[in-house]
Motif scaffolding. Structure first.
Motif, PDB file in Angstrom:
ATOM      1  N   GLN A   1       0.821  -1.212   0.000  1.00  0.00           N
ATOM      2  CA  GLN A   1       0.000   0.000   0.000  1.00  0.00           C
ATOM      3  C   GLN A   1       0.853   1.258   0.000  1.00  0.00           C
ATOM      4  OE1 GLN A   1      -3.324   0.548   2.585  1.00  0.00           O
ATOM      5  NE2 GLN A   1      -4.017  -1.578   2.441  1.00  0.00           N
ATOM      6  N   ASN A   2       2.067   1.134   0.580  1.00  0.00           N
ATOM      7  CA  ASN A   2       2.950   2.297   0.682  1.00  0.00           C
ATOM      8  C   ASN A   2       4.347   1.897   0.198  1.00  0.00           C
ATOM      9  OD1 ASN A   2       3.831   4.844   1.298  1.00  0.00           O
ATOM     10  ND2 ASN A   2       3.633   4.644   3.513  1.00  0.00           N
ATOM     11  N   PRO A   3       4.561   1.814  -1.121  1.00  0.00           N
ATOM     12  CA  PRO A   3       5.847   1.358  -1.655  1.00  0.00           C
ATOM     13  C   PRO A   3       6.845   2.505  -1.835  1.00  0.00           C
ATOM     14  CG  PRO A   3       4.310   1.643  -3.446  1.00  0.00           C
ATOM     15  CD  PRO A   3       3.566   2.009  -2.191  1.00  0.00           C
ATOM     16  N   MET A   4       8.118   2.144  -1.920  1.00  0.00           N
ATOM     17  CA  MET A   4       9.150   3.134  -2.198  1.00  0.00           C
ATOM     18  C   MET A   4      10.258   2.483  -3.015  1.00  0.00           C
ATOM     19  SD  MET A   4      11.407   5.566   0.382  1.00  0.00           S
ATOM     20  CE  MET A   4      12.417   4.279   1.091  1.00  0.00           C
ATOM     21  N   ILE A   5      10.860   3.242  -3.915  1.00  0.00           N
ATOM     22  CA  ILE A   5      12.037   2.802  -4.664  1.00  0.00           C
ATOM     23  C   ILE A   5      13.267   3.426  -4.025  1.00  0.00           C
ATOM     24  CG2 ILE A   5      13.252   2.913  -6.877  1.00  0.00           C
ATOM     25  CD1 ILE A   5      10.466   3.004  -8.237  1.00  0.00           C
ATOM     26  N   HIS A   6      14.251   2.585  -3.728  1.00  0.00           N
ATOM     27  CA  HIS A   6      15.496   3.061  -3.117  1.00  0.00           C
ATOM     28  C   HIS A   6      16.643   2.772  -4.081  1.00  0.00           C
ATOM     29  CE1 HIS A   6      18.819   2.331   0.137  1.00  0.00           C
ATOM     30  NE2 HIS A   6      18.962   3.508  -0.472  1.00  0.00           N
ATOM     31  N   MET A   7      17.368   3.807  -4.452  1.00  0.00           N
ATOM     32  CA  MET A   7      18.506   3.597  -5.353  1.00  0.00           C
ATOM     33  C   MET A   7      19.776   4.151  -4.736  1.00  0.00           C
ATOM     34  SD  MET A   7      17.807   6.455  -8.288  1.00  0.00           S
ATOM     35  CE  MET A   7      16.069   6.036  -8.369  1.00  0.00           C
ATOM     36  N   VAL A   8      20.900   3.632  -5.189  1.00  0.00           N
ATOM     37  CA  VAL A   8      22.176   4.033  -4.627  1.00  0.00           C
ATOM     38  C   VAL A   8      23.177   4.305  -5.744  1.00  0.00           C
ATOM     39  CG1 VAL A   8      22.926   1.625  -4.375  1.00  0.00           C
ATOM     40  CG2 VAL A   8      24.012   3.399  -2.983  1.00  0.00           C
TER      41      VAL A   8
END
Length: 525
Positions: A95-102
């Protein structure tokens, strides 16, 4: 004013990068469910581009744990479209997704790892954030190796990706290079500039423990404006690990007047979470590890025990109940004082009537403690009874033989092979010698089956561990058993130069602890 600090748990991603700590889908979901119960704000569930198995596990966590809006599910991507797509396809079910990049910002990463110019790396980062924002409203950008980066370039990167749409900026001390004072100053400068550009963007830190300063650096960052901390359970992670969730959270809680910050963590779930992660990953927690180590709330020094019994504040700044333990543990050893031994006897309902009687019992206690390192409750019964037997023999009086209730190991033989592992034991209970044999799926299973056939206590083995102490000359066996009929749990340990004997003694100590619970008489001696 007390600030709310977000807790980003990366046990399932950075923690799982420990060699040998690979989790399957079921284990990842179980740990994620417990992290949700613990109250973390964000779970980083893995690195979906690394394998199909990890992709499936991240998706399962998103579907089964991220099915409510009170927790955010994310996963790691490099700043390339394929990785970003894999993260989104896995976390979009939450319901509450996030994309994390480095992407790295230090000269070492830019020039040696990527062999590109700083302008090229900056543009790659900006383009990646812009693309990720077309997929997901929440995007975190991590400036890898920030602690060794040129400040001006680091800030230029952060400002650019914020304007490109990043909603969270994570500043990692990737190799544990930072020192708390300089790290705090760096975070202060970045926080001041970020709030002027966009106060809604969250500033985060991710600290490694290569020089043993991960927790200190994380707390320094909080003090200087960080809104979010990235941590792992038990401090596990690459190389020397990450900042430990339990240490950061309890420091903020215990020294709230210093940090003026709090978290939403249910601290009473810390121990349960620690033990689940340790069990699934097969990674023992260092015994003197802060908060979650076996000795964190155990006291053996007579001076400390005396002080604690008079006032727990004397040597206890965190109450064990606050992190999910029942109570502090006063370990009875040769260093324990009279006050601790008398307290242990009173808890068992044993009340010496005179000072002379107690002194005689205490002397027997010291003799046993010198011989076996740690004295258990059932040992105290035997000590008291042996004292009475000697005393009453002079008056022809008799006493109840409580020691007849306890088991002791006389001998054992274990045969280990791939087809027919078996064990034979000889236990004593009072004057009785009881032999037994059993087969099992392995040597320890056969050994414990043989013991169980004698004791006839309906208990389930929940945890078993054997580790080396004394430079490999001695083995320490640890067990946790649960009674089938009421769910009560008992933990015990024992040391011996023979690993199987240490294993057997640990199990028997646990059984004797159960028996102690059934006695509880009031003995006036």
């Amino acid at each position: 004013m007390t600030r709310k600090i977000l807790v980003f748990d990366t046990t399932l991603r950075d923690g799982e990068q420990v060699p040998g700590a690979k989790l399957n889908l079921y284990e990842k979901v179980e740990i994620a469910q417990q992290l949700k119960k613990l109250g973390v704000d964000i779970i980083e569930a893995g690195f979906p581009a690394s394998s199909q198995g990890d992709f499936d596990a991240v998706r399962a966590v998103a579907e089964r744990v991220g099915n409510t809006s009170d927790i955010m599910i994310t996963a790691l991507a490099r700043a390339v479209q394929y990785d970003i797509d894999r993260v989104y396809e896995a976390v979009k079910y939450a319901q509450n997704p996030m994309i994390h990049m480095v992407l790295g910002t230090s000269d070492i990463h830019v020039e040696k790892k990527f062999s590109k110019s700083k302008d090229q790396i900056l543009q790659i980062g900006v383009d990646a954030v812009k693309y990720a924002r077309t997929l997901c409203p929440q995007v975190q950008y991590s400036t890898e190796d920030a602690s060794r980066s040129d400040f001006d370039y680091l800030w230029t990167t952060i400002e650019a990706v914020m304007k490109a749409g990043a909603t969270m900026i994570n500043v990692p001390d990737t190799v544990g290079y930072a020192e708390p004072e300089e790290w705090g100053h760096l975070i202060y400068r970045l926080n001041d500039r970020m709030k002027n550009v966009n106060p809604d963007v969250i500033l985060s830190v991710h600290c490694h423990n290569d020089l043993g300063m991960a927790t200190a650096n994380t707390l320094a960052a909080v003090k200087n404006g960080a809104d979010k901390v990235e941590v792992t359970i038990n401090g596990i992670g690459e190389r020397a690990g990450n900042a430990a969730l339990e240490e950061v959270v309890m420091a903020l809680k215990t020294r709230n007047q210093i940090y003026e910050a709090t978290t939403g963590i249910n601290t009473r779930e810390i121990i349960n979470t620690s033990r689940l992660v340790s069990s699934f990953m097969g990674l023992d927690v260092q015994v003197n590890k802060a908060i979650t180590g076996d000795n964190a709330f155990a006291h053996s020094s007579g001076i400390h025990q005396d002080g604690l019994l008079k006032s727990r504040d004397a040597y206890e700044i965190v109450h064990p109940e606050d992190v999910g333990l029942e109570d502090m543990e006063l370990v009875l050893t040769a260093r324990s004082g009279r006050h601790a031994v008398k307290n242990a006897l009173e808890k068992l309902g044993i009340a010496p009537q005179s000072t002379d009687d107690f002194e005689a019992i205490f002397e027997k206690f010291l003799q046993l403690a010198d011989a076996k390192k740690e004295v258990y409750n059932h040992d105290l019964y035997v000590i008291v009874e042996s004292y009475y037997e000697a005393t009453d023999s002079a008056t022809n009086e008799s006493t109840t033989a409580f020691s007849d209730a306890f088991y002791d190991l006389q001998d054992l033989q274990v045969i280990s092979n791939s087809t027919f592992p078996s064990a034979s034991i000889r236990l004593t209970r009072g004057a009785d010698v009881i032999p037994a044999s059993a087969v099992g799926t392995g040597p320890v299973d056969a050994l414990y089956s043989a013991i169980a056939s004698v004791t006839k206590i309906d208990a389930k083995l929940v945890e078993y561990n054997i580790s080396s102490v004394s430079r490999g000359k001695e083995a320490l066996g640890k067990v946790k058993i649960t009674l089938e009929y009421n769910g009560e749990t008992y933990m015990s340990k024992a040391a011996d130069t023979d690993i199987l004997r240490a294993s057997a003694l640990a199990y028997i100590n646990a059984i004797n602890s159960i028996i102690v619970e059934t006695l509880q008489p009031t003995i006036h001696v």
